[in-house]
Write an enzyme that holds these catalytic residues in place. Structure first.
Site, PDB file in Angstrom:
ATOM      1  N   GLU A 431      44.769  51.434 -10.679  1.00 16.68           N
ATOM      2  CA  GLU A 431      43.893  51.797 -10.659  1.00 16.68           C
ATOM      3  C   GLU A 431      44.232  53.707 -10.863  1.00 16.68           C
ATOM      4  O   GLU A 431      44.985  54.174 -10.280  1.00 16.68           O
ATOM      5  CB  GLU A 431      42.980  52.170  -9.444  1.00 16.68           C
ATOM      6  CG  GLU A 431      42.181  53.101  -8.909  1.00 16.68           C
ATOM      7  CD  GLU A 431      41.538  52.863  -7.861  1.00 16.68           C
ATOM      8  OE1 GLU A 431      41.930  52.565  -7.265  1.00 16.68           O
ATOM      9  OE2 GLU A 431      40.502  53.927  -7.347  1.00 16.68           O
ATOM     10  N   ASP A 504      44.044  52.421  -4.804  1.00 19.90           N
ATOM     11  CA  ASP A 504      44.447  52.726  -3.367  1.00 19.90           C
ATOM     12  C   ASP A 504      43.338  52.284  -2.827  1.00 19.90           C
ATOM     13  O   ASP A 504      42.743  51.620  -2.431  1.00 19.90           O
ATOM     14  CB  ASP A 504      43.042  54.565  -3.924  1.00 19.90           C
ATOM     15  CG  ASP A 504      43.819  55.283  -4.626  1.00 19.90           C
ATOM     16  OD1 ASP A 504      45.126  55.288  -5.489  1.00 19.90           O
ATOM     17  OD2 ASP A 504      42.766  55.749  -5.534  1.00 19.90           O
ATOM     18  N   ASP A 506      41.057  53.182  -0.404  1.00 22.47           N
ATOM     19  CA  ASP A 506      39.721  53.311   0.213  1.00 22.47           C
ATOM     20  C   ASP A 506      38.837  52.332  -0.664  1.00 22.47           C
ATOM     21  O   ASP A 506      38.554  51.403  -1.277  1.00 22.47           O
ATOM     22  CB  ASP A 506      39.423  54.817  -0.387  1.00 22.47           C
ATOM     23  CG  ASP A 506      39.779  54.217  -2.231  1.00 22.47           C
ATOM     24  OD1 ASP A 506      40.126  53.800  -2.962  1.00 22.47           O
ATOM     25  OD2 ASP A 506      39.812  56.135  -2.747  1.00 22.47           O
ATOM     26  N   ASP A 508      36.732  52.839  -3.466  1.00 28.61           N
ATOM     27  CA  ASP A 508      36.477  52.898  -4.326  1.00 28.61           C
ATOM     28  C   ASP A 508      37.419  50.639  -4.754  1.00 28.61           C
ATOM     29  O   ASP A 508      37.582  50.556  -5.712  1.00 28.61           O
ATOM     30  CB  ASP A 508      36.844  53.440  -5.542  1.00 28.61           C
ATOM     31  CG  ASP A 508      35.637  54.892  -5.545  1.00 28.61           C
ATOM     32  OD1 ASP A 508      34.277  53.402  -5.274  1.00 28.61           O
ATOM     33  OD2 ASP A 508      35.444  55.079  -6.028  1.00 28.61           O
TER      34      ASP A 508
END
Ligand code: 1YM
Length: 655
Positions: A431, A504, A506, A508
């Protein structure tokens, strides 16, 4: 009752033998339940449910209840005749005790035509007992309540006793799996719920009830229209072409039931077959017979009605695109054969022609009765063929003469691996460009390739392949993997042995994982089936000594963080990593990419059927329920024996 008290007898040679058998199961649980991960753990429940269901199928009782208790135990309950309790003449112990402590007792009591037990043929009771901390059997039979209890993997704790009178009949088995055998002993509500729902479609008229005493959740499944309702539920969120088609028949003692429906916005084939109510995940003769007959019938009809020319026949693969079909056969015990080690593939030769004959006669009749539908269906098959041929040409072009220009086209994004030893190569899908840059610097150039993604990938669910290949990110990914896509995908051609999604930690990142997994599931499913897809696990924290930052510990959980603080002692500092980009190349390599030090989670789908049913809902606009679902149902595990389930919210409502 005198007989039963006699059962409290002294230690004999046969007891020693029994202990030996139970010990054997405990030493090699994998031989009996496949593995000791969550799949194996739930196997214990399926064995008990199968015994309860067998009783209902034989006409005794029509309600099966599973209860998850607060102490981590689970019970399965039926309203059948009750497990026999009389003293077995040869063994000299109550039948129920024999059934729960010996591996070959099952057959003596089972005299059924259609063996329905999922594989263990009556030894399931013993296997469950051997792998439990304790197990209680309560039997309501012939006006009396009986109870017997085992502990420590099947040792008799409370000999069979009569607790009083009753007018009920049935069996309740409650057990607690042994934590020294199973690394994770927590039953999953959704897994059980889905299995009971599946059973309810196959066994019409049996009511299945599930209760979770910790959360208060309950579910109930009862179905009268069997396979039709099954197809309906699988296609709930799709656009059907025509109605659900179903037929039944019997020949050579083999009973067949089929229900099917095509959908316009689905591009896979979704065929689920069963033999004696047990899923045959790898198909077999019944499925083969179905497929050949379907292809033949549609081609014959199309030719006869001058919709295609003789040399233009449609291929099975194009006919089955977007098809949901359930094939259920009941085969007498003496004809039941499987291919290979597992029970996943039916081998009974007669099943092929029996299923095929039924499809040919009944489906041909249906097509003649529904001409408009038949014309639409054939148009759809032709459209699938055109798309497939275009994709094949594109793949050949990419592989063949234009190879160099493809490499060139990829080169600005992909940092490829130098080795041609494809099996040992790894593709990191990363990402963001900045993390991609760090990954390129930190990687092992020989075996690790990096493909950075810009932004969120396209949501590919329900999109036709043409649209997906037009998308730059996905066409790059398809070409990078180099093994085709969709029906044309061949995992043997993959340029990478591991495909690792690195995002990541998180929401997203989670969303990107979901979108990529959706693509792999829909268009490169063999990668997941073969366990070639992984999620990288970047650490969440680094704890270091302020006076000497070279002394540091990476942490993946809050628990590890607490331990790390204690280990480093006074004067510690903490880095909290919000994204991959916050690590420098060597940190990223050490913590997340290096084979020696990283943690990877392998993506496996516990039951593709569940995914299929839910994915339509999941790929809606709202990402929260989708991510929660992925967390609850996709099992991420590194080794087969170590299975970690990342738990999301605790809700169990149906999606
Ligand atoms: C919750 C689990 O085991 N019910 C059950 C099991 C059996 C019988 C009735 C039964 C069978 C027969 C005669 C027969 C049996 N299972 C086995 C074995 N519920 C549950 N209910 N009388 C009662 O088959 O003839 C033996 S008896 F071996 F499969 F485990």
């Amino acid at each position: 009752m005198d007989d039963i008290t006699n059962a409290e007898k002294k230690y004999t040679a046969s007891d020693i033998e029994v202990l030996g058998e139970l010990e054997g199961v405990r030493k090699r649980p994998g031989m009996y339940i496949g593995s000791t991960n969550l799949t194996g753990l739930h196997h214990l429940v399926w064995e008990m449910v199968d015994n309860a269901v067998d009783e209902a199928v034989n006409g005794y009782g029509n309600r099966v209840q599973v209860t998850m208790w607060k102490d981590g135990s689970i019970s399965v309950e039926d309203e059948g005749r009750g497990v026999p309790v009389d003293i077995h003449p040869q063994a000299g112990i109550p039948a129920v005790q024999l059934i729960y402590t010996t591996l070959h007792s099952g057959g003596k009591f089972n005299s059924k035509i259609y063996q329905t037990s999922a594989g263990l043929h009556g030894v399931g009771a013993t296997v469950t007992n051997a792998l439990s901390e304790w197990l209680d059997v309560t039997v309501y039979r012939q006006g009396k309540i009986y109870h017997i209890r085992f502990h420590n993997g099947g040792e008799l704790e409370t000999p069979l006793e009569c607790l009083g009178n009753t007018n009920k009949h049935g069996t309740i088995v409650r057990f607690k799996p042994d934590p020294s055998i199973f690394p994770n002993v927590k039953f999953n509500y959704d897994t059980i719920q889905n299995r009971l729902e599946e059973k309810s479609y196959l066994l019409t008229g049996v009511r299945f009830v599930l209760k979770d005493q910790s959360t208060g959740s309950t579910a109930e499944f009862y179905c009268q229209n069997g396979l039709r309702e099954y197809v309906e539920s699988l296609n709930r969120n799709k656009m059907p072409l025509g109605e659900i088609i179903d037929f039944k028949g019997e020949s050579s003692g083999i009973k067949v039931e089929i229900a099917m429906q095509w959908c316009l916005n689905d591009y896979k084939e979704n065929i689920y077959s069963y033999a004696n109510d047990v899923r045959t995940a790898d198909g077999g003769t019944h499925e083969q017979g179905f497929k050949s007959a379907l292809t033949k019938t549609i081609n014959d009809w199309a030719l006869q009605n001058e919709l295609i020319r003789a040399n233009q026949s449609l291929e099975g693969i194009d006919i089955r695109e977007g098809l949901t079909a359930i094939i259920s056969v009941k085969i007498p015990e003496n004809k039941l054969e499987y291919e290979g080690q597992t029970k996943g593939k039916l081998g009974t030769p007669e099943a092929g022609p029996v299923v095929g004959g039924l499809v040919q006669s009944k489906f041909l009749y249906f097509l003649n009765e529904h001409k408009n539908f038949a014309v639409e269906l054939i148009k759809k098959c032709e459209a699938s063929r055109n798309v497939r041929e275009a994709a094949r040409k594109a793949k050949e072009a990419a592989r063949g003469s234009k190879k160099k220009s493809v490499d060139f086209m990829l080169s600005d994004k992909l940092a490829s691996a130098q080795s041609k030893d494809y099996k040992n190569n790894e593709l990191f899908i990363v990402e963001g460009d900045s993390a991609g840059g760090s990954a390129k610097t930190g990687r092992d150039r020989l075996h690790q390739a990096i493909l950075p993604l810009r932004g969120k990938p396209l949501n590919t669910d329900s999109l036709p392949l043409e649209k997906i290949v037009e998308n730059v990110e996905f066409s790059t990914l398809i070409q990078t993997i180099g093994a085709g896509v969709g029906s044309d995908f061949d995992p043997d051609d993959s340029h990478y042995g591991k495909i690792i999604i690195m995002t990541d930690a998180d929401t997203d990142g989670a969303h990107i994982q979901t979108l990529l997994l959706t693509f792999f599931y829909n268009y490169m499913k063999p990668l997941i089936d073969r366990g070639m897809v992984y999620l990288a696990q970047p650490p969440l924290y680094r704890v270091y000594k302020k006076s000497d930052p070279s002394k540091h510990v990476y942490c993946w959980t809050d628990e590890e963080l607490q331990k790390a603080k204690a280990k480093i002692g006074a004067g510690y500092g903490i880095n909290r990593y919000k994204g991959l980009g916050e690590m420098n190349p060597s940190q990223l390599a050490e913590t997340t990419m290096n084979k020696e030090t990283r943690q990877l989670l392998r993506v496996t789908i516990e039951d593709a059927l569940i995914v299929e049913k839910r994915i339509g809902t999941l790929m809606g606009k709202d990402s929260a329920p989708r991510w929660r679902w992925i967390q609850e149902n996709v099992v991420f595990n590194e080794f087969d024996s170590f299975q970690e389930e990342i738990k999301g919210g605790s809700s169990h409502e149906k999606q």
